[in-house]
Design a protein around this motif. Structure first.
Motif, PDB file in Angstrom:
ATOM      1  N   CYS A 105       8.456  73.041  24.445  1.00 53.59           N
ATOM      2  CA  CYS A 105       9.805  72.321  24.702  1.00 53.59           C
ATOM      3  C   CYS A 105       9.825  71.327  25.484  1.00 53.59           C
ATOM      4  N   PRO A 106      10.625  70.497  25.349  1.00 53.41           N
ATOM      5  CA  PRO A 106      10.809  69.056  26.231  1.00 53.41           C
ATOM      6  C   PRO A 106      11.665  69.569  27.614  1.00 53.41           C
ATOM      7  N   LEU A 107      11.711  68.783  28.579  1.00 54.75           N
ATOM      8  CA  LEU A 107      12.653  68.762  29.436  1.00 54.75           C
ATOM      9  C   LEU A 107      13.842  67.847  28.998  1.00 54.75           C
ATOM     10  N   VAL A 108      13.607  66.796  28.268  1.00 50.88           N
ATOM     11  CA  VAL A 108      14.610  66.033  27.970  1.00 50.88           C
ATOM     12  C   VAL A 108      14.430  65.573  26.402  1.00 50.88           C
ATOM     13  N   HIS A 109      15.665  65.726  25.674  1.00 46.26           N
ATOM     14  CA  HIS A 109      15.809  65.505  24.213  1.00 46.26           C
ATOM     15  C   HIS A 109      16.830  64.368  23.991  1.00 46.26           C
ATOM     16  N   TYR A 116      22.882  60.800  21.577  1.00 48.95           N
ATOM     17  CA  TYR A 116      23.169  61.935  22.521  1.00 48.95           C
ATOM     18  C   TYR A 116      21.733  62.213  23.400  1.00 48.95           C
ATOM     19  N   CYS A 117      21.797  62.482  24.598  1.00 47.75           N
ATOM     20  CA  CYS A 117      20.537  62.785  25.470  1.00 47.75           C
ATOM     21  C   CYS A 117      21.009  64.293  26.328  1.00 47.75           C
ATOM     22  N   LEU A 118      20.090  65.004  25.882  1.00 50.64           N
ATOM     23  CA  LEU A 118      20.212  66.615  26.195  1.00 50.64           C
ATOM     24  C   LEU A 118      19.257  66.896  27.181  1.00 50.64           C
ATOM     25  N   VAL A 119      19.780  67.599  28.410  1.00 49.29           N
ATOM     26  CA  VAL A 119      18.847  67.940  29.500  1.00 49.29           C
ATOM     27  C   VAL A 119      19.539  69.316  30.053  1.00 49.29           C
ATOM     28  N   HIS A 120      18.609  70.118  30.864  1.00 51.65           N
ATOM     29  CA  HIS A 120      19.295  71.490  31.145  1.00 51.65           C
ATOM     30  C   HIS A 120      20.313  71.099  32.364  1.00 51.65           C
ATOM     31  N   ALA A 121      19.924  70.434  33.369  1.00 52.98           N
ATOM     32  CA  ALA A 121      20.909  70.362  34.611  1.00 52.98           C
ATOM     33  C   ALA A 121      21.386  68.860  34.862  1.00 52.98           C
ATOM     34  N   ASP A 221      25.363  54.851  30.812  1.00 50.54           N
ATOM     35  CA  ASP A 221      25.745  54.115  29.476  1.00 50.54           C
ATOM     36  C   ASP A 221      25.139  55.260  28.085  1.00 50.54           C
ATOM     37  N   LEU A 222      24.721  56.251  28.871  1.00 52.18           N
ATOM     38  CA  LEU A 222      24.368  57.496  27.772  1.00 52.18           C
ATOM     39  C   LEU A 222      25.371  58.334  27.621  1.00 52.18           C
ATOM     40  N   LYS A 223      25.235  59.084  26.453  1.00 50.99           N
ATOM     41  CA  LYS A 223      26.334  60.253  26.107  1.00 50.99           C
ATOM     42  C   LYS A 223      25.201  61.478  26.767  1.00 50.99           C
ATOM     43  N   LEU A 224      25.658  62.241  27.676  1.00 51.09           N
ATOM     44  CA  LEU A 224      24.676  63.234  28.181  1.00 51.09           C
ATOM     45  C   LEU A 224      25.393  64.526  28.064  1.00 51.09           C
ATOM     46  N   LEU A 225      24.357  65.250  27.666  1.00 53.11           N
ATOM     47  CA  LEU A 225      24.870  66.964  27.395  1.00 53.11           C
ATOM     48  C   LEU A 225      23.998  67.696  28.365  1.00 53.11           C
ATOM     49  N   PHE A 226      24.557  68.597  29.154  1.00 49.22           N
ATOM     50  CA  PHE A 226      23.796  69.393  30.074  1.00 49.22           C
ATOM     51  C   PHE A 226      24.445  70.939  30.177  1.00 49.22           C
ATOM     52  N   GLY A 227      23.643  71.866  30.683  1.00 53.12           N
ATOM     53  CA  GLY A 227      23.888  73.226  30.760  1.00 53.12           C
ATOM     54  C   GLY A 227      23.975  73.742  32.307  1.00 53.12           C
ATOM     55  N   HIS A 228      23.388  74.754  32.692  1.00 46.92           N
ATOM     56  CA  HIS A 228      22.964  75.023  33.844  1.00 46.92           C
ATOM     57  C   HIS A 228      24.241  75.562  35.157  1.00 46.92           C
TER      58      HIS A 228
END
Length: 278
Positions: A105-109, A116-121, A221-228
């Motif tokens: 699994c990656p750290l960034v998708h 959209y860009c997905l990262v955990h934190a 300028d990114l659409k960012l998704l994160f959890g954590h």
């Protein structure tokens, strides 16, 4: 085809199944993006990992700090903590298949089509998309190599260096990347990261901001998704920044955000909770 981003599951498989029923999720056509922390603290970490891996191409996940912790204790058992709920995975007959999947699994998708860009934190303020993906690939390459993975996991823990620099190298560089992607909440305008405070904005030391509120961050300028960050309650006021962790394991909610619609749609279910904060 519907695409949903889902916040931290943390071994709460029953709640995840209820959410997917609510979404009328069809793995033949729909897609799930998981924000990491698939395991730990909840009661069904093994079953959750098996279920998500079993979705095949219908699901992707970025790595969270608990997922990396699982990888570390699979190689170094002395890292196991009393509150961890990971032993069933380590004792499972299919443990190596599950761990190998997690190592892939990656750290960034990033999805260019959806934007959209997905990262955990989070992302340090110096990182634009190109740098974030490059840093993610550096860690991915190490995790997928048996010898290099074991060596890095032995040196992964620690808060230093706490500021990104292109001049970092070796374990320091990898640790800084992992900490940024899987542990970041607050940082200074210059990007110095602070890892002790996990509460909502307002409890951090002077000079520190939520990472997504740093003025002029390179990822603006990114659409960012994160959890954590469960204490955010799954929301932020920052344009284009979407929090996903709504505290399922703490008895709050499990949240999905539909991404393929003109305006993202948030769907949440209430959760009974399995752990108390602290």
């Amino acid at each position: 085809m519907a695409v949903y981003a889902i916040g931290d599951v943390q071994g709460c498989l029953d709640e995840l199944r209820r959410l997917l029923d609510r979404l009328q999720f069809d793995p033949a056509v729909d897609r799930l993006w998981f924000a990491g922390d698939l395991v730990n603290r909840g009661p069904k970490s093994l079953e959750t990992l098996r279920f998500i891996r079993g979705l095949g191409a219908a699901a992707i996940s970025v790595l969270g700090n608990h997922d990396l912790h699982l990888l570390a204790i699979s190689r170094y058992a002395d890292r196991l903590k009393s509150r961890d709920t990971l032993l069933p995975i380590l004792e499972a007959p299919d443990r190596e298949a599950l761990l190998d999947w997690l190592r892939g699994c990656p750290l960034v998708h990033h999805d260019a089509a959806l934007g959209y860009c997905l990262v955990h934190a989070g992302l340090p303020p110096q990182w634009d998309l190109e740098l974030a993906l490059a840093c993610s690939r550096e860690v991915e390459t190490v995790l997928r190599d048996d010898d290099r993975c074991r060596d890095f996991l032995a040196h992964m823990y620690g808060n230093q260096p706490d500021t990104w620099s292109a001049d970092l190298s070796g374990h320091d560089r990898l640790r800084c990347i992992v900490n940024a992607c899987t542990r970041l909440r607050f940082c200074t305008r210059e990007g110095t990261m602070e890892f002790r405070h996990s509460g909502p904005p307002g409890n951090q030391p002077p000079g520190f901001l939520p990472w997504f509120e740093v003025p002029g961050r390179a990822s603006h300028d990114l659409k960012l998704l994160f959890g954590h960050w469960a204490s955010l309650g799954g929301t932020t006021d920052a344009p284009g920044v979407f929090a996903l962790d709504s505290g399922c394991v703490w008895g709050r909610q499990l949240t999905a955000l539909r991404l393929d619609t003109p305006t993202p749609q948030r769907i949440s279910i209430d959760c009974p909770g399995t752990r108390r904060p602290g």
